[in-house]
Design an enzyme around this catalytic site. Sequence first.
Site, PDB file in Angstrom:
ATOM      1  N   ARG A 112      14.256  10.855 -46.583  1.00  0.00           N
ATOM      2  CA  ARG A 112      15.153  10.383 -45.525  1.00  0.00           C
ATOM      3  C   ARG A 112      16.595  10.628 -45.966  1.00  0.00           C
ATOM      4  O   ARG A 112      16.836  11.107 -47.073  1.00  0.00           O
ATOM      5  CB  ARG A 112      14.899   8.908 -45.239  1.00  0.00           C
ATOM      6  CG  ARG A 112      15.267   7.995 -46.389  1.00  0.00           C
ATOM      7  CD  ARG A 112      14.833   6.577 -46.064  1.00  0.00           C
ATOM      8  NE  ARG A 112      15.484   5.630 -46.941  1.00  0.00           N
ATOM      9  CZ  ARG A 112      15.114   4.355 -47.038  1.00  0.00           C
ATOM     10  NH1 ARG A 112      14.113   3.890 -46.315  1.00  0.00           N
ATOM     11  NH2 ARG A 112      15.743   3.540 -47.842  1.00  0.00           N
ATOM     12  N   ASN A 150      20.753   3.099 -40.908  1.00  0.00           N
ATOM     13  CA  ASN A 150      20.099   2.221 -41.884  1.00  0.00           C
ATOM     14  C   ASN A 150      20.798   2.374 -43.224  1.00  0.00           C
ATOM     15  O   ASN A 150      20.947   3.481 -43.734  1.00  0.00           O
ATOM     16  CB  ASN A 150      18.624   2.612 -42.043  1.00  0.00           C
ATOM     17  CG  ASN A 150      17.854   1.602 -42.874  1.00  0.00           C
ATOM     18  OD1 ASN A 150      17.643   0.470 -42.445  1.00  0.00           O
ATOM     19  ND2 ASN A 150      17.462   1.987 -44.077  1.00  0.00           N
ATOM     20  N   GLU A 151      21.216   1.266 -43.778  1.00  0.00           N
ATOM     21  CA  GLU A 151      21.777   1.235 -45.139  1.00  0.00           C
ATOM     22  C   GLU A 151      22.697   2.432 -45.435  1.00  0.00           C
ATOM     23  O   GLU A 151      22.366   3.312 -46.239  1.00  0.00           O
ATOM     24  CB  GLU A 151      20.656   1.181 -46.173  1.00  0.00           C
ATOM     25  CG  GLU A 151      19.867  -0.106 -46.115  1.00  0.00           C
ATOM     26  CD  GLU A 151      18.957  -0.302 -47.320  1.00  0.00           C
ATOM     27  OE1 GLU A 151      18.573   0.695 -47.942  1.00  0.00           O
ATOM     28  OE2 GLU A 151      18.639  -1.462 -47.623  1.00  0.00           O
ATOM     29  N   GLU A 305      16.645  -7.626 -44.155  1.00  0.00           N
ATOM     30  CA  GLU A 305      15.454  -7.193 -44.900  1.00  0.00           C
ATOM     31  C   GLU A 305      15.342  -7.958 -46.204  1.00  0.00           C
ATOM     32  O   GLU A 305      16.329  -8.153 -46.914  1.00  0.00           O
ATOM     33  CB  GLU A 305      15.547  -5.705 -45.279  1.00  0.00           C
ATOM     34  CG  GLU A 305      15.413  -4.729 -44.164  1.00  0.00           C
ATOM     35  CD  GLU A 305      15.484  -3.277 -44.685  1.00  0.00           C
ATOM     36  OE1 GLU A 305      15.118  -3.031 -45.855  1.00  0.00           O
ATOM     37  OE2 GLU A 305      15.928  -2.416 -43.927  1.00  0.00           O
TER      38      GLU A 305
HETATM   39  C1  GLA Z   1      15.637  -0.596 -47.808  1.00  0.00           C
HETATM   40  C2  GLA Z   1      15.429   0.199 -46.558  1.00  0.00           C
HETATM   41  C3  GLA Z   1      14.027   0.141 -46.057  1.00  0.00           C
HETATM   42  C4  GLA Z   1      13.035   0.266 -47.180  1.00  0.00           C
HETATM   43  C5  GLA Z   1      13.313  -0.805 -48.190  1.00  0.00           C
HETATM   44  C6  GLA Z   1      12.351  -0.785 -49.340  1.00  0.00           C
HETATM   45  O1  GLA Z   1      16.051  -1.847 -47.630  1.00  0.00           O
HETATM   46  O2  GLA Z   1      16.315  -0.164 -45.529  1.00  0.00           O
HETATM   47  O3  GLA Z   1      13.857   1.193 -45.142  1.00  0.00           O
HETATM   48  O4  GLA Z   1      13.157   1.523 -47.771  1.00  0.00           O
HETATM   49  O5  GLA Z   1      14.604  -0.607 -48.719  1.00  0.00           O
HETATM   50  O6  GLA Z   1      12.585  -1.835 -50.238  1.00  0.00           O
END
Ligand code: GLA
Length: 680
Positions: A112, A150-151, A305
């Site tokens: 990704r 995402n992140e 998360e």
């Molecule tokens: C991150 C990502 C998730 C996943 C987790 C695994 O927080 O946002 O997609 O990869 O890590 O711990």
Amino acid sequence: MRWPKGVDGLCYGGDYNPEQWPEEVWTEDVALMRRAGVTLVSVGVFSWSRLEPAEGRYDFGWLDRVLDLLWEGGVRVNLATPTASPPPWFSLAYPDALAVTRDGVRLMHGSRDTYCVSAPAYREASLRIARALGERYRDHPALAMWHVHNEYGTTCHCDHAAEAFRRWLRERYGGLDALNDAWTTSFWSQHYSEWEQINPPLATVYLSNPAHALDYRRFWSDEMLAHFREQRDLLRELTPDVPITTNYVLGHWVSVDHWTWSREVDLVAIDHYPSATGMEAAEQTAFAADLARSWAGGRPWLLMEQATGYPIGPRMYGKEPGEIARHSLQHVARGSKGAMFFQWRASRGGAEQWHPGMVPHAGPDSRVFREVTELGAALSRLPAPEAVNAEVAILWDEEAWWALQGSGLLPSSDIDYLESVRQAHRVLWRQGVTADFAHPSHDVSRYPAVLVPCLYLLSDESARNLRSYVEGGGTLIASFLSGVADEHTRVRVGGYPGALRELLGIRVEEFRPLPKPVALTDELRLRAAPQPENAAPAGTAGHAEAPPGLEAGATSSGLGDGRMWSETVHLEGAEAMARYPDGGPAVTRNAFGEGTAWYVSTRLGDSGYACLLAAAGVAGTGVPGMEVVRQGDRFFLINHTTEKQPVPVDGTDMISGMPVTGVLAPGAFAVVEARAENLA
Ligand code: GLA
């Protein structure tokens, strides 16, 4: 900050990736979500290749069915834009949009985050898929919030990035003279005479310029923010009443300046994965939650998360019974609007197939799912968070951390900014003192005490701010290496710690990193009230080593040893509170205006640091591992230990409906609304 639309009560759920499963599993998923009390799931985080299988050709049918099913099941959706994972067709069509490492290696798809945020093709494709989603689902009743990307954290060194970096530099410095000066380019013949000569910090022969490296990190934080804002603005126009967020990644590296980003999101959201188990995980959880609340300006935020186990490096440790709930409660106690997980159902294939889920591979007939269900019921009984009472501020500055991770020589490679800040927080946590974090430029006048661990970079403006804080009556406790460099990583000459010298009433002539610890002579008899030793964590497994500085059997009276670092300190108004074996001052105190400024020129162990804080008037009466957090009259009580523990309040537990009478069982938690007469 805004609440996800249509979610009554707290948010409970996690990342939901139905595209990994046949449709019959979706029906079971929604039934299980109902059983577990799930209120919100994050959908579509990595679904780009399933939503846009070829450029400009969309397949929303499956997502329509998922959203309808969730809506019918009473579950709201935190709908993601999938831009963190472009499809293979994208990288083949636009190879110039793939990320390049500092060594010049172009990274292919197959994982990704395979993109360069500065690449025009990626920016266009991101907006296109975000718009398509926005237009498709703007009126869907399940839509509660937008989860952009995402992140954020992927950087790149390609030509697009180089161009964008130069644009950013022009804006920051105006002209090359200012840049050359800020970067000290006369060192090693690096003077730039044309903007085009400036590259990203690429692989080079020997040490590279720390000011260049620091600006590159600043640039990336701003560049990623520009990508976020483009999507946010587009979605805001389509759905003005739906809040928009993104999830911050935390850990040993930190990719963006969260103080700046938190002004741009509708709701601060973090992902938190402790890097150790047991009591240290509880300490890190409180730390992360306090950071999130502080970034949110004290207002509610959301734990987006966490995991039902501990994915720590190459090992997937399990959480001990009760830990999933205790960690979740810690976040809620510290202001989170709920507790979300990665992910709902553990994947059966793919790179994270062994990552824990709310529904584990074993299925719902499992301890983990039973705990998930109990947690859902517990959270459903809690009201929305209120303001958290915090008594102390700890300064936190990601730019100072980046500078300490720099590319040039540092006086010691042992200095770990994160660990220094964590120590300050951990010592307070063990005493039951709740801390906020603040940026060095923030108004901290409402806190009686402010801790300043290893704040290497300090601008003139922030130094003035700290000065007026102490002048106005505050207590500042600064540790070594704070204030020694300006915002361009240039040393403030004439004696360390440049920017804070007058405030601290000292002048440091030399740094002397220590090869081994030295005993400090505590001539003024600094003594803290005896602290109970760190209690054993609830549960039995403890895979992490003891936190640094917490010696087995250490007593907390006295400062103990100085470690790793020492300095030649001259008193210029301050008094010595402790000395090195050679008689030089190690800890000093200076009366300044109405307040007091302390300086610690070495690294103390945890008990020594606790002693110092007590001497400076910062001490709590808590028991380590018995967490107590107040939101006004509401007390969150979480016992992380294996012993029953006293609690400072009596009342009825809002979760179990049972009375709490002065003690809490091992591993238990409760939330009590306290009337004054019930306070112990
Ligand atoms: C991150 C990502 C998730 C996943 C987790 C695994 O927080 O946002 O997609 O990869 O890590 O711990």
